[in-house]
Design a protein around this motif. Sequence first.
Motif, mmCIF file in Angstrom:
data_model
loop_
_atom_site.group_PDB
_atom_site.id
_atom_site.type_symbol
_atom_site.label_atom_id
_atom_site.label_comp_id
_atom_site.label_asym_id
_atom_site.label_seq_id
_atom_site.Cartn_x
_atom_site.Cartn_y
_atom_site.Cartn_z
ATOM 1 N N PRO A 139 -16.450 -6.529 -20.871
ATOM 2 C CA PRO A 139 -17.562 -7.492 -20.806
ATOM 3 C C PRO A 139 -17.934 -7.900 -19.378
ATOM 4 C CG PRO A 139 -15.997 -8.123 -22.518
ATOM 5 C CD PRO A 139 -15.373 -6.998 -21.778
ATOM 6 N N ARG A 153 -24.009 -6.054 -14.836
ATOM 7 C CA ARG A 153 -25.246 -5.282 -15.023
ATOM 8 C C ARG A 153 -26.403 -6.193 -15.409
ATOM 9 N NH1 ARG A 153 -22.203 -0.571 -18.322
ATOM 10 N NH2 ARG A 153 -21.748 0.857 -16.594
ATOM 11 N N GLU A 193 -20.470 -5.488 -18.055
ATOM 12 C CA GLU A 193 -21.765 -5.703 -18.698
ATOM 13 C C GLU A 193 -22.457 -6.942 -18.131
ATOM 14 O OE1 GLU A 193 -23.322 -3.732 -20.749
ATOM 15 O OE2 GLU A 193 -21.671 -2.291 -20.690
ATOM 16 N N HIS A 206 -25.482 6.661 -17.082
ATOM 17 C CA HIS A 206 -25.952 6.523 -18.463
ATOM 18 C C HIS A 206 -26.656 7.790 -18.937
ATOM 19 C CE1 HIS A 206 -24.900 2.296 -18.716
ATOM 20 N NE2 HIS A 206 -25.476 2.106 -17.544
#
Length: 273
Positions: free
Chosen positions: A158, A164, A161, A93
Amino acid sequence: MRVRTGRFALGVAVVTVPVVIALLGPVLVGGPPAREASFAGGEGHWFGTDFVGRDVWYQVLHGGRPVVLTALAATALAYLVALPLGLAGALTHRRLVEELLMRPLDVLLAVPSLLMILLVATVFSPGAVGLALLVAVVNVPDAARLVRATATEIAARPAVEALRMQGETWWRIAVGHVGRSMLRTLAADAGTRLTGVLYLVATAAFLGVGAAPDAADWAVMVDRNRTGLFVQPWAVVVPALLIVALTTGTNLLFDAALDRRGRNPGGTCVREP
């Protein structure tokens, strides 16, 4: 179904001949026959003699292993470096980290692969191990970019995500989900890349990089014996055909395997109507 099975069988048949000769040839052959006149044929020499009077068949049996092992090692080393670089660049990130990982590879990517190998070879003379390392290095940039692009698309799904948000570790996300989802793409790239590596290794050896001028190597045989092509063609034709069979068979094998998996992802048997 029959067409795909036929293509797979054809790929296996084509690639088996050079692979068996390369891996088992040095084990099956005895001592070297006595040297005779250059580019000569005759009793005891199935494919005649080469440019220094050595038996061509004996050189063929010994000349495949350097090409095959160097290409396999270079391909494996390239992925060993490219996979963690590409995954780290896709899943981080932090923009700075991504730039530090990927931008140096763009510099390497700007230099043609063969030119890079020849430039390094002017500084020192690499052996088979050095050639494998050089070929691996020049294949890392585009392999890493492919891994990064594929992983970036998968990481935006998705499911990633959700992992995470569940607090899964970076390693589990990168290897357990993203890595597994990339297998088909990587397998398709591996077939094409291995073919390119084979040609690059053979071309480098043809130009005298990574192999001695009189080495038992298929590419070196093509280079050194081409002066006698019209006198004793087998010294050039046999090793050249084995290199072509190895690269063509590899492509057929990977294409057929991926086509079969893509049309039947669940692994179940599909019967013809």
